[in-house]
Design a protein around this motif. Structure first.
Motif, short mmCIF file in Angstrom:
data_model
loop_
_atom_site.label_atom_id
_atom_site.label_comp_id
_atom_site.label_asym_id
_atom_site.label_seq_id
_atom_site.Cartn_x
_atom_site.Cartn_y
_atom_site.Cartn_z
N GLU A 66 23.00 9.27 -8.68
CA GLU A 66 22.08 8.29 -8.14
C GLU A 66 20.64 8.74 -8.30
O GLU A 66 19.76 7.95 -8.64
CB GLU A 66 22.41 8.03 -6.65
CG GLU A 66 23.76 7.36 -6.43
CD GLU A 66 23.87 6.05 -7.19
OE1 GLU A 66 22.87 5.31 -7.26
OE2 GLU A 66 24.96 5.77 -7.73
N ARG A 69 19.70 8.35 -11.89
CA ARG A 69 19.52 6.95 -12.26
C ARG A 69 18.17 6.42 -11.79
O ARG A 69 17.57 5.56 -12.45
CB ARG A 69 20.66 6.11 -11.68
CG ARG A 69 21.95 6.20 -12.49
CD ARG A 69 23.08 5.47 -11.81
NE ARG A 69 24.31 5.55 -12.61
CZ ARG A 69 25.52 5.31 -12.13
NH1 ARG A 69 25.68 4.99 -10.85
NH2 ARG A 69 26.58 5.40 -12.91
N ARG A 70 17.69 6.89 -10.65
CA ARG A 70 16.37 6.45 -10.19
C ARG A 70 15.28 6.90 -11.16
O ARG A 70 14.34 6.15 -11.45
CB ARG A 70 16.11 7.00 -8.78
CG ARG A 70 16.90 6.30 -7.69
CD ARG A 70 16.36 6.65 -6.31
NE ARG A 70 16.59 8.05 -5.97
CZ ARG A 70 17.66 8.50 -5.35
NH1 ARG A 70 18.64 7.65 -5.01
NH2 ARG A 70 17.80 9.78 -5.06
N ILE A 73 15.51 4.63 -14.17
CA ILE A 73 14.91 3.31 -13.94
C ILE A 73 13.39 3.39 -14.11
O ILE A 73 12.76 2.50 -14.71
CB ILE A 73 15.29 2.79 -12.55
CG1 ILE A 73 16.79 2.45 -12.51
CG2 ILE A 73 14.47 1.54 -12.20
CD1 ILE A 73 17.30 2.09 -11.13
N ASP A 74 12.79 4.46 -13.61
CA ASP A 74 11.35 4.65 -13.80
C ASP A 74 11.01 4.71 -15.29
O ASP A 74 10.00 4.16 -15.73
CB ASP A 74 10.89 5.94 -13.11
CG ASP A 74 10.95 5.84 -11.60
OD1 ASP A 74 11.02 4.71 -11.08
OD2 ASP A 74 10.95 6.90 -10.94
N GLU A 76 12.73 3.39 -17.75
CA GLU A 76 12.91 2.06 -18.35
C GLU A 76 11.73 1.15 -18.03
O GLU A 76 11.24 0.42 -18.90
CB GLU A 76 14.20 1.43 -17.81
CG GLU A 76 14.48 0.04 -18.35
CD GLU A 76 15.75 -0.56 -17.79
OE1 GLU A 76 15.98 -1.75 -18.02
OE2 GLU A 76 16.49 0.17 -17.10
N GLN A 77 11.24 1.19 -16.80
CA GLN A 77 10.11 0.34 -16.43
C GLN A 77 8.84 0.75 -17.14
O GLN A 77 7.99 -0.08 -17.48
CB GLN A 77 9.92 0.41 -14.91
CG GLN A 77 11.06 -0.25 -14.13
CD GLN A 77 10.93 -0.06 -12.64
OE1 GLN A 77 10.16 0.77 -12.16
NE2 GLN A 77 11.70 -0.85 -11.87
N VAL A 82 15.97 -0.49 -22.30
CA VAL A 82 17.17 0.02 -21.65
C VAL A 82 17.59 1.36 -22.26
O VAL A 82 18.09 2.24 -21.58
CB VAL A 82 18.32 -1.00 -21.76
CG1 VAL A 82 19.61 -0.43 -21.15
CG2 VAL A 82 17.95 -2.30 -21.08
N ALA A 85 16.22 4.43 -20.53
CA ALA A 85 16.94 4.83 -19.32
C ALA A 85 18.23 5.55 -19.68
O ALA A 85 18.62 6.54 -19.03
CB ALA A 85 17.23 3.60 -18.46
#
Length: 368
Positions: A66, A69-70, A73-74, A76-77, A82, A85
Motif C-alpha cells: 500500500e 502504491r501511494r 500514484i504520485d 502517475e499523477q 499508468v 506507476a
C-alpha cells in the motif's frame, strides 16, 4: 558506486544527496552483476531516486504494497502515464526485498501455525523434496482455510465434516485422481494432527479414497503428433525458441518433470560419454540415460548460443536479468504457450512428460 563498474550515466554524481544512496548503489551493483544492461540500470536508477525521496526515515522497519502504491500514484499523477506507476512497483519491490525492507501482505489465517508446524515436520522429519512440500502445503492449506471460512474447529472435526469438504469443494471440479490424492494427503495430515492432540485420533481412519483403476487417467498428455507439432513450432533461430526446444525435448523424450528440468545442472551432461545423469524426484534416486542425439543437439545449441554467462550451475536460466535459474512454474508456461498458440487440447497441459513415443519410452537405464 565506482566508475569502473558503472560507466557514463550510471556513475553516481557527487551532487546526489537523495536519501538511501548507499542502499540504491548496492542494489544497482547487484543488478549489474546479474546481467542488467546499461539502459535497464539507468531506468532503475531514476525510479529508485523517485522512490527514495518519498520514503520515510523509518523505511527499514518495513514497506508494504500500500505504501509503495501511494508512491506509484504520485508518479502517475506527475507524469500522466499508468506505465510510470507500474515501473515504481516493478522496480521498487525488488529493491526493497533486496534490502530486507519489504513487508509481505498478511495472509495468515486461524490455522496458519498448525500448517507451518506440519510443513516443518514434513521437511525435517520425513525429508520430503521441495516439490512435494509445495504440493502438500497447497492441499492441506486449502483444507484448513476451508475449516476457517466455515467456522469449523480443528479439535471438533467429525467424519461428516470431511465428507462436507469433498462435497462442497470437489463436486464438478476435481477428477477422481485429484480426489484420491487429496484424500491421501488429508489422511496423513489428520493422523499427524491426531497424535499431537489437534483433532480426534480416529478421524484419519474415517477417510476412504476412491478406487483408481490402472491407466484410468489416460490419455493424460497430448498425442505424439501434437508433441511433434510443438517441437516443429520452436525450430527457429529465436533465442527463446532455442531454449524452449531443449526444454520440450527433455519433457517429451525422457519424461522429465518440471522440477527435474529446472534442477538439471551442466555437470549432469556427459558430452564425451553421451549420457545424461538425472535425479528422478519421484523415485528419489539418480539414473543415467543415453544422451539422444536430437536432445544433445538442442542442449548444445542453447548452451553455446543462448544461455547467458553465469556462475549458476543450472542449465536453464531466465532470458532477462537477473540471470537466475528458472522455476518449475516457468516450465508449465513454456509448454502452455505452445498449447494455446497451436490450439492443442489436452486434459493436463503440464503432462508433456507423459507424452513419450513408444520407441523412446523404453530408454534403458545405464545404472540405478
Amino acid at each position: 558506486m565506482d566508475q569502473t563498474t558503472y560507466s557514463g550515466h550510471l556513475a553516481v554524481h557527487h551532487g546526489d544527496d537523495a536519501p538511501f544512496a548507499d542502499e540504491r548503489n548496492r542494489y544497482l551493483r547487484h543488478c549489474a552483476e546479474g546481467g542488467a544492461t546499461q539502459a535497464s540500470l539507468k531506468i532503475k536508477r531514476n525510479e529508485l531516486l523517485w522512490i527514495a525521496a518519498r520514503l520515510g526515515r523509518d523505511a527499514s522497519v518495513g514497506i508494504d504494497i500500500e505504501a509503495l502504491r501511494r508512491i506509484a500514484i504520485d508518479r502517475e499523477q506527475a507524469h500522466g502515464a499508468v506505465t510510470a506507476a507500474r515501473r515504481v512497483v516493478d522496480i521498487g519491490r525488488p529493491w526493497l526485498r533486496f534490502l530486507g525492507w519489504w513487508r509481505e501482505p498478511s495472509a495468515r489465517f486461524e490455522y496458519q501455525s498448525q500448517l507451518d508446524e506440519y510443513v516443518r515436520w514434513m521437511r525435517e522429519e520425513r525429508g520430503f523434496t521441495p516439490s512435494t512440500l509445495e504440493q502438500w502445503t497447497r492441499v492441506i492449506g486449502r483444507f484448513l482455510r476451508w475449516c476457517d471460512q466455515t467456522n469449523r474447529q480443528l479439535g471438533d472435526l467429525q467424519a461428516a465434516d470431511i465428507d462436507a469438504y469433498f462435497v462442497t469443494q470437489a463436486t464438478g471440479r476435481w477428477s477422481r485422481v485429484s480426489v484420491a490424492a487429496t484424500a491421501s494427503g488429508l489422511r496423513v495430515f489428520l493422523r499427524y494432527a491426531g497424535k499431537r492432540g489437534m483433532c480426534a485420533d480416529r478421524l484419519a481412519g474415517s477417510i476412504c479414497r476412491p478406487r483408481l483403476y490402472r491407466q484410468e487417467s489416460l490419455p493424460y498428455a497430448p498425442n505424439w503428433s501434437d508433441v511433434q507439432r510443438m517441437l516443429a513450432d520452436v525450430e527457429t533461430d529465436k533465442p527463446r525458441d532455442i531454449r524452449d526446444r531443449a526444454i520440450l525435448l527433455l519433457l517429451a523424450v525422457y519424461g522429465m518433470r518440471s522440477g527435474e528440468v529446472v534442477a538439471l545442472r551442466l555437470d549432469q551432461i556427459d558430452w564425451s560419454g553421451r549420457t545424461l545423469r538425472l535425479f528422478r524426484l519421484k523415485r528419489r534416486q539418480p539414473q543415467i540415460y543415453p544422451l539422444v542425439p536430437s536432445v544433445a543437439e538442442a542442449l548444445a545449441r542453447y548452451i553455446d548460443t543462448v544461455r547467458p554467462p553465469s556462475s549458476c550451475p543450472e542449465v536453464f536460466l531466465c532470458m532477462q536479468a537477473p540471470r537466475r535459474p528458472l522455476k518449475a512454474g516457468s516450465i508449465y508456461d513454456v509448454a502452455n504457450r505452445r498449447f494455446v498458440g497451436l490450439g492443442i487440447e489436452a486434459a493436463h497441459r503440464g503432462g508433456m512428460h507423459c507424452a513419450m513415443p513408444a520407441p523412446l519410452g523404453f530408454l534403458p537405464k545405464v545404472c540405478r
